[in-house]
Enzyme design. Structure first.
Site, mmCIF file in Angstrom:
data_model
loop_
_atom_site.group_PDB
_atom_site.id
_atom_site.type_symbol
_atom_site.label_atom_id
_atom_site.label_comp_id
_atom_site.label_asym_id
_atom_site.label_seq_id
_atom_site.Cartn_x
_atom_site.Cartn_y
_atom_site.Cartn_z
ATOM 1 N N ASP A 8 -33.979 56.832 -76.498
ATOM 2 C CA ASP A 8 -32.927 56.178 -75.699
ATOM 3 C C ASP A 8 -33.307 54.735 -75.362
ATOM 4 O OD1 ASP A 8 -30.574 55.951 -74.326
ATOM 5 O OD2 ASP A 8 -31.290 56.940 -72.508
ATOM 6 N N HIS A 61 -30.782 49.312 -82.617
ATOM 7 C CA HIS A 61 -30.877 50.528 -83.443
ATOM 8 C C HIS A 61 -31.783 50.279 -84.663
ATOM 9 C CE1 HIS A 61 -27.985 52.393 -80.911
ATOM 10 N NE2 HIS A 61 -26.946 51.716 -81.338
ATOM 11 N N LEU A 112 -45.362 67.775 -92.222
ATOM 12 C CA LEU A 112 -44.598 67.618 -90.977
ATOM 13 C C LEU A 112 -43.173 68.102 -91.204
ATOM 14 C CD1 LEU A 112 -44.018 66.490 -88.112
ATOM 15 C CD2 LEU A 112 -43.549 64.283 -89.188
HETATM 16 C C1 FPP Z 1 -29.946 55.624 -78.066
HETATM 17 O O1 FPP Z 1 -29.911 54.317 -77.606
HETATM 18 C C2 FPP Z 1 -30.037 55.646 -79.514
HETATM 19 C C3 FPP Z 1 -29.096 56.136 -80.376
HETATM 20 C C4 FPP Z 1 -27.803 56.723 -79.942
HETATM 21 C C5 FPP Z 1 -29.288 56.072 -81.818
HETATM 22 C C6 FPP Z 1 -30.714 56.319 -82.234
HETATM 23 C C7 FPP Z 1 -30.807 56.179 -83.688
HETATM 24 C C8 FPP Z 1 -31.811 55.562 -84.332
HETATM 25 C C9 FPP Z 1 -32.985 54.966 -83.673
HETATM 26 C C10 FPP Z 1 -31.772 55.529 -85.824
HETATM 27 C C11 FPP Z 1 -32.159 56.884 -86.342
HETATM 28 C C12 FPP Z 1 -32.157 56.919 -87.813
HETATM 29 C C13 FPP Z 1 -32.325 58.040 -88.529
HETATM 30 C C14 FPP Z 1 -32.314 57.984 -89.986
HETATM 31 C C15 FPP Z 1 -32.527 59.329 -87.867
HETATM 32 P P1 FPP Z 1 -28.591 53.813 -76.889
HETATM 33 O O2 FPP Z 1 -27.713 53.182 -77.889
HETATM 34 O O3 FPP Z 1 -27.973 54.945 -76.140
HETATM 35 O O4 FPP Z 1 -29.180 52.741 -75.907
HETATM 36 P P2 FPP Z 1 -28.631 52.406 -74.443
HETATM 37 O O5 FPP Z 1 -28.826 53.647 -73.627
HETATM 38 O O6 FPP Z 1 -29.510 51.294 -74.021
HETATM 39 O O7 FPP Z 1 -27.193 52.015 -74.589
#
Ligand code: FPP
Length: 248
Positions: A21, A38, A132
């Site tokens: 997050d 992201h 893994l």
């Molecule tokens: C939360 O941060 C993150 C997400 C909803 C997306 C996480 C995805 C990735 C890191 C890429 C993963 C890739 C693969 C291939 C699995 P947020 O957007 O909710 O952040 P905020 O709370 O600050 O708004």
């Protein structure tokens, strides 16, 4: 000195689950758009995976996209789906060579067809790997998973009386069938919620909340979480004295 050296390698969790997050807020603090956060988040995934492999921890589950995340602006959802797809395609050989087995939980059918195709290819290619077990939670909702498990169980088992339904039976209908429950759940970005993630499976998990936003999470942050986990006394309802007697 790395906290890695302070970890008791005999007391490691077998399964760590992570709610990644804070990507959006991290990017905003730098004056960048959420997508940039992201993209940086992918680098944190790679660092975390490398550290998990170094510790020989066999199971990692990452919450990449919740069922609730579909409510985000369409533009962000589309960018995220493209990012999932390109990351999966570009890293297929990398995951394969590292002997990582990729599986998913969640509603894969909700994802764009091309994204599903890339995931299925990746799962097929890595299915015999055993270093893994990396589970990606995509379009995942724990309540949906439990509801569907109950529906499927009642359809297939047709119990004559309700006593035939046990915790073990219900567990075997969850999407995580065959995966041990996580002993440690990590959430980044200072939020203290479990957000509909693995609600059944985390019944006895230790919860660790990191103040770091996901793009700032790295090997040392993971070691810190495990170090904290190792300091906790996991009693499973028993008393401290009972646990001491069991050891002696
Ligand atoms: C939360 O941060 C993150 C997400 C909803 C997306 C996480 C995805 C990735 C890191 C890429 C993963 C890739 C693969 C291939 C699995 P947020 O957007 O909710 O952040 P905020 O709370 O600050 O708004």
């Amino acid at each position: 000195m790395s906290i890695y050296n302070n970890l008791n390698k005999k007391l490691l969790p077998k399964h760590i689950a992570i709610i990644m997050d804070g990507n959006g807020r991290w990017a905003k603090e730098l004056g960048k758009n959420r997508y940039y956060g992201h993209v940086q988040g992918i680098k944190s995934i790679k660092k975390t995976v490398d550290a998990i492999i170094k510790l020989k921890i066999p199971y990692l589950t990452l919450f990449a996209f919740s069922k609730e995340n579909w409510n985000r602006p369409k533009k962000e959802v589309n960018l995220l789906m493209n990012l999932f797809m390109s990351t999966i395609i570009e890293n297929q050989d990398h995951f394969y060579n590292k002997k990582i087995k990729i599986t998913t939980i969640g509603e894969l059918n909700d994802l764009p067809k091309q994204c599903q195709k890339a995931l299925i290819e990746m799962m097929n290619k890595t299915k015999n790997n055993a270093v893994l077990n990396l589970t990606l939670a995509l379009s995942y909702s724990s309540r949906t998973e439990i509801t569907q498990a109950v529906q499927k169980m009642l359809n297939e088992e047709k119990p004559k009386n309700s006593a035939e339904i046990s915790e073990a039976l219900l567990s075997s209908y969850l999407q995580t069938k065959g995966i041990p429950d996580p002993e440690l759940l990590i959430r980044t970005s200072g939020e203290r919620r479990v957000s509909n993630f693995l609600l059944w499976q985390i019944a006895f998990s230790e919860l660790y909340f990191s103040e770091k936003k996901w793009p700032d999470f790295n090997e040392e942050e993971l070691y810190m979480a495990i170090f904290e986990f190792q300091k906790r006394e996991r009693r499973f309802g028993k008393t401290t004295d009972q646990l001491k007697n069991e050891i002696n």
